[in-house]
Design a protein around this motif. Structure first.
Motif, PDB file in Angstrom:
ATOM      1  N   LEU A   1     -27.726  10.759 -24.299  1.00  0.00           N
ATOM      2  CA  LEU A   1     -28.071   9.924 -23.148  1.00  0.00           C
ATOM      3  C   LEU A   1     -28.935   8.725 -23.549  1.00  0.00           C
ATOM      4  O   LEU A   1     -28.691   7.607 -23.052  1.00  0.00           O
ATOM      5  N   PRO A   2     -29.947   8.882 -24.438  1.00  0.00           N
ATOM      6  CA  PRO A   2     -30.663   7.677 -24.886  1.00  0.00           C
ATOM      7  C   PRO A   2     -29.744   6.651 -25.539  1.00  0.00           C
ATOM      8  O   PRO A   2     -29.925   5.438 -25.356  1.00  0.00           O
ATOM      9  N   GLY A   3     -28.726   7.122 -26.286  1.00  0.00           N
ATOM     10  CA  GLY A   3     -27.761   6.201 -26.886  1.00  0.00           C
ATOM     11  C   GLY A   3     -26.884   5.530 -25.846  1.00  0.00           C
ATOM     12  O   GLY A   3     -26.553   4.341 -25.965  1.00  0.00           O
ATOM     13  N   VAL A   4     -26.497   6.280 -24.822  1.00  0.00           N
ATOM     14  CA  VAL A   4     -25.720   5.701 -23.723  1.00  0.00           C
ATOM     15  C   VAL A   4     -26.512   4.574 -23.074  1.00  0.00           C
ATOM     16  O   VAL A   4     -25.986   3.483 -22.802  1.00  0.00           O
ATOM     17  N   ILE A   5     -27.796   4.827 -22.832  1.00  0.00           N
ATOM     18  CA  ILE A   5     -28.643   3.829 -22.180  1.00  0.00           C
ATOM     19  C   ILE A   5     -28.846   2.615 -23.078  1.00  0.00           C
ATOM     20  O   ILE A   5     -28.794   1.463 -22.630  1.00  0.00           O
ATOM     21  N   ALA A   6     -29.065   2.857 -24.382  1.00  0.00           N
ATOM     22  CA  ALA A   6     -29.234   1.742 -25.322  1.00  0.00           C
ATOM     23  C   ALA A   6     -27.974   0.897 -25.418  1.00  0.00           C
ATOM     24  O   ALA A   6     -28.038  -0.336 -25.521  1.00  0.00           O
ATOM     25  N   SER A   7     -26.794   1.544 -25.357  1.00  0.00           N
ATOM     26  CA  SER A   7     -25.538   0.792 -25.436  1.00  0.00           C
ATOM     27  C   SER A   7     -25.324  -0.093 -24.216  1.00  0.00           C
ATOM     28  O   SER A   7     -24.515  -1.021 -24.248  1.00  0.00           O
ATOM     29  N   CYS A   8     -26.050   0.188 -23.137  1.00  0.00           N
ATOM     30  CA  CYS A   8     -25.997  -0.652 -21.937  1.00  0.00           C
ATOM     31  C   CYS A   8     -27.016  -1.787 -21.984  1.00  0.00           C
ATOM     32  O   CYS A   8     -27.164  -2.534 -21.013  1.00  0.00           O
ATOM     33  N   GLY A   9     -27.757  -1.896 -23.104  1.00  0.00           N
ATOM     34  CA  GLY A   9     -28.709  -2.980 -23.263  1.00  0.00           C
ATOM     35  C   GLY A   9     -30.057  -2.757 -22.619  1.00  0.00           C
ATOM     36  O   GLY A   9     -30.841  -3.693 -22.467  1.00  0.00           O
ATOM     37  N   LEU A  10     -30.361  -1.508 -22.250  1.00  0.00           N
ATOM     38  CA  LEU A  10     -31.639  -1.198 -21.619  1.00  0.00           C
ATOM     39  C   LEU A  10     -32.656  -0.764 -22.673  1.00  0.00           C
ATOM     40  O   LEU A  10     -32.291  -0.203 -23.705  1.00  0.00           O
ATOM     41  N   PRO A  11     -33.958  -0.981 -22.445  1.00  0.00           N
ATOM     42  CA  PRO A  11     -34.975  -0.672 -23.460  1.00  0.00           C
ATOM     43  C   PRO A  11     -35.192   0.831 -23.639  1.00  0.00           C
ATOM     44  O   PRO A  11     -34.756   1.654 -22.826  1.00  0.00           O
TER      45      PRO A  11
ATOM     46  N   GLY B   1     -21.237  11.858 -31.110  1.00  0.00           N
ATOM     47  CA  GLY B   1     -21.404  10.913 -32.214  1.00  0.00           C
ATOM     48  C   GLY B   1     -20.089  10.449 -32.796  1.00  0.00           C
ATOM     49  O   GLY B   1     -19.910   9.259 -33.097  1.00  0.00           O
ATOM     50  N   LYS B   2     -19.145  11.367 -32.961  1.00  0.00           N
ATOM     51  CA  LYS B   2     -17.853  11.010 -33.554  1.00  0.00           C
ATOM     52  C   LYS B   2     -17.055  10.093 -32.626  1.00  0.00           C
ATOM     53  O   LYS B   2     -16.417   9.136 -33.088  1.00  0.00           O
ATOM     54  N   VAL B   3     -17.070  10.388 -31.334  1.00  0.00           N
ATOM     55  CA  VAL B   3     -16.339   9.542 -30.384  1.00  0.00           C
ATOM     56  C   VAL B   3     -16.936   8.147 -30.337  1.00  0.00           C
ATOM     57  O   VAL B   3     -16.205   7.139 -30.304  1.00  0.00           O
ATOM     58  N   PHE B   4     -18.259   8.054 -30.373  1.00  0.00           N
ATOM     59  CA  PHE B   4     -18.894   6.736 -30.345  1.00  0.00           C
ATOM     60  C   PHE B   4     -18.558   5.947 -31.615  1.00  0.00           C
ATOM     61  O   PHE B   4     -18.294   4.738 -31.550  1.00  0.00           O
ATOM     62  N   GLU B   5     -18.561   6.607 -32.764  1.00  0.00           N
ATOM     63  CA  GLU B   5     -18.208   5.921 -34.002  1.00  0.00           C
ATOM     64  C   GLU B   5     -16.764   5.440 -33.982  1.00  0.00           C
ATOM     65  O   GLU B   5     -16.445   4.361 -34.492  1.00  0.00           O
ATOM     66  N   ALA B   6     -15.873   6.235 -33.387  1.00  0.00           N
ATOM     67  CA  ALA B   6     -14.455   5.901 -33.404  1.00  0.00           C
ATOM     68  C   ALA B   6     -14.083   4.843 -32.383  1.00  0.00           C
ATOM     69  O   ALA B   6     -13.192   4.012 -32.631  1.00  0.00           O
ATOM     70  N   THR B   7     -14.754   4.849 -31.222  1.00  0.00           N
ATOM     71  CA  THR B   7     -14.335   3.965 -30.127  1.00  0.00           C
ATOM     72  C   THR B   7     -15.375   2.918 -29.750  1.00  0.00           C
ATOM     73  O   THR B   7     -15.059   1.976 -29.020  1.00  0.00           O
ATOM     74  N   GLY B   8     -16.625   3.094 -30.195  1.00  0.00           N
ATOM     75  CA  GLY B   8     -17.674   2.155 -29.817  1.00  0.00           C
ATOM     76  C   GLY B   8     -18.238   2.387 -28.436  1.00  0.00           C
ATOM     77  O   GLY B   8     -19.036   1.583 -27.944  1.00  0.00           O
ATOM     78  N   SER B   9     -17.858   3.469 -27.776  1.00  0.00           N
ATOM     79  CA  SER B   9     -18.396   3.800 -26.451  1.00  0.00           C
ATOM     80  C   SER B   9     -18.335   5.312 -26.260  1.00  0.00           C
ATOM     81  O   SER B   9     -17.747   6.040 -27.056  1.00  0.00           O
ATOM     82  N   TYR B  10     -18.952   5.766 -25.160  1.00  0.00           N
ATOM     83  CA  TYR B  10     -18.966   7.196 -24.850  1.00  0.00           C
ATOM     84  C   TYR B  10     -17.991   7.553 -23.729  1.00  0.00           C
ATOM     85  O   TYR B  10     -18.026   8.682 -23.218  1.00  0.00           O
ATOM     86  N   ASP B  11     -17.115   6.629 -23.360  1.00  0.00           N
ATOM     87  CA  ASP B  11     -16.277   6.853 -22.183  1.00  0.00           C
ATOM     88  C   ASP B  11     -15.450   8.131 -22.286  1.00  0.00           C
ATOM     89  O   ASP B  11     -15.357   8.905 -21.317  1.00  0.00           O
TER      90      ASP B  11
END
Length: 412
Positions: A246-256, A369-379
């Protein structure tokens, strides 16, 4: 503490045990649930990659579950005090040495074996079984809700503390300070070092426990137990994904960073409400129906989150809703285990259910982690989470809540 001399002292003894169990869970669970905040700093410091570091977190989810049946069996036989004391020490040690690890194997040992294994030894299987033996059956739901809320309160307190320490002292010092804080759980081990399960609960309905192996064989032949474990697998997937990423999801949205810390804190805060409310509800409605409702609510909440704009307010609201359902599955799940098989082997049997929870947790943390590395998102993780939640809502419906009476389990 199992046989107070009068009702007043008995009430005090029960509350001391509940507070000791809830406090222990607060410290171990609170520390574990803040680890997602350290994923990015660990990646920056080691250069191992999100996928490799997620593997260490994922192994921790699995190992936390693997330790619980064995810790539960030991506590059932010898009492909980030794198990809880060793568990708290291991959590502190693993957390303290994690900043010194520079390889995936080192992180697996520190995070995945020592810290997670210790948290499993001082986890809900042992804590809830210890409390369940001391109180009447009609009050066990509320007791498990209070203990579960303790873990949530720990997350609510520890996540902002961890975030503030990271800003003030750096992530390495912050993690080591968290490790030292866990040592505050050591005195609780003495309060919870009651008699083993063979001594029986404090009520007149005490049963003579069967052997551990026979209890496990009986449970694994019971369809309702297997369906309960399958649903808890989904809970583990969901919880571990949120706690780790979840912290990574939030960071990927540009939030601090602060939004990541406060989102974890919101999950912990609202899970206190959800856990206590669920503890109250299990004494009034069918536990399998409550579990189906929780999983269905998760699916709907994730769908709403995907459709909403990703602002700071939305993140905090989403975290609050997730908090209401986060670990509110634990009281009815533990309650169903006790209702089906009694409390004599509850730590062992609930520990096995927790193992399936953590197999799901391994996949949730690692695949994130693997999905984010492969696709660049958590969708895609959210899509999988929705499908699993719907499946869990359905799989609980056929569970039979009537207590199973078997010849080996007839009251002595």
């Amino acid at each position: 503490m199992n046989n107070p001399s009068n009702p007043a002292s008995r009430q005090v003894a029960v509350w001391l045990v509940l507070l000791a169990a809830a406090g222990t869970f607060a410290l171990t669970m609170g520390t574990r649930q803040t680890m997602g905040l350290f994923l990015s700093p660990l990646n920056t410091a080691t250069g191992l990659g999100i996928g490799s570091i997620s593997l260490a977190f994922a192994f921790g989810q699995l190992w936390w579950g693997l330790t619980q049946p064995f810790a539960g069996a030991f506590a059932d036989k010898f009492g909980a005090g030794r198990v809880l004391f060793a568990g708290a020490l291991l959590v502190a040690l693993g957390t303290f040495i994690t900043p010194y690890m520079q390889s995936t194997l080192g992180l697996v040992i520190a995070i995945g074996v020592l810290s997670a294994g210790g948290a499993g030894m001082a986890g809900p299987a042992v804590l809830m079984a210890t409390a369940s033996r001391m109180i009447p059956a009609e009050k066990r739901g509320m007791a498990t809700g209070i203990i579960n809320a303790g873990g949530s309160f720990g997350q609510f307190i520890m996540a902002p503390i961890a975030g503030a320490l990271m800003v003030a002292a750096g992530w390495m010092n912050a993690m080591q300070i968290l490790g030292l804080i866990v040592l505050l759980a050591l005195p609780a081990a003495f309060l919870l070092s009651g008699a083993p399960a063979t001594a029986g609960p404090a009520t007149a309905a005490a049963q003579k426990p069967i052997g551990t192996r026979e209890a496990i064989r009986t449970a694994l032949r019971t369809p309702s137990y297997l369906m309960l474990a399958a649903g808890f697998f989904v809970c583990g997937f969901h919880v571990a994904f949120l706690a780790t990423h979840l912290p990574g999801v939030i960071a990927s949205c540009g939030l601090p960073l602060q939004f990541g810390a406060w989102s974890l804190a919101m999950i912990g805060l609202f899970n206190i409400i959800g856990s206590i409310a669920m503890g109250w509800a299990v004494g009034r409605w069918r536990m399998k129906s409550l579990l189906s409702l929780v999983y269905a609510a998760r699916a709907l909440a994730v769908i709403a989150f995907l459709l909403a704009p990703k602002t700071g307010t939305v993140m905090l609201l989403f975290a609050a809703v997730m908090g209401l359902t986060f670990l509110s599955t634990v009281p009815p799940t533990a309650g169903l285990v006790a209702k089906l098989f009694g409390v004599g082997n509850m730590a062992t049997l609930f520990g096995i259910v927790m193992l399936t929870h953590q197999v799901g947790g391994f996949l949730g943390a690692w695949m994130g982690g693997k999905v984010f590395e492969a696709t660049g998102s958590y969708d895609w993780m959210w899509y999988i989470d929705i499908m699993l939640a719907v499946g869990a809502a359905l799989v609980h419906l056929p569970i039979r809540e009537a207590k199973l009476v078997r010849p080996a389990m007839v009251p002595a």
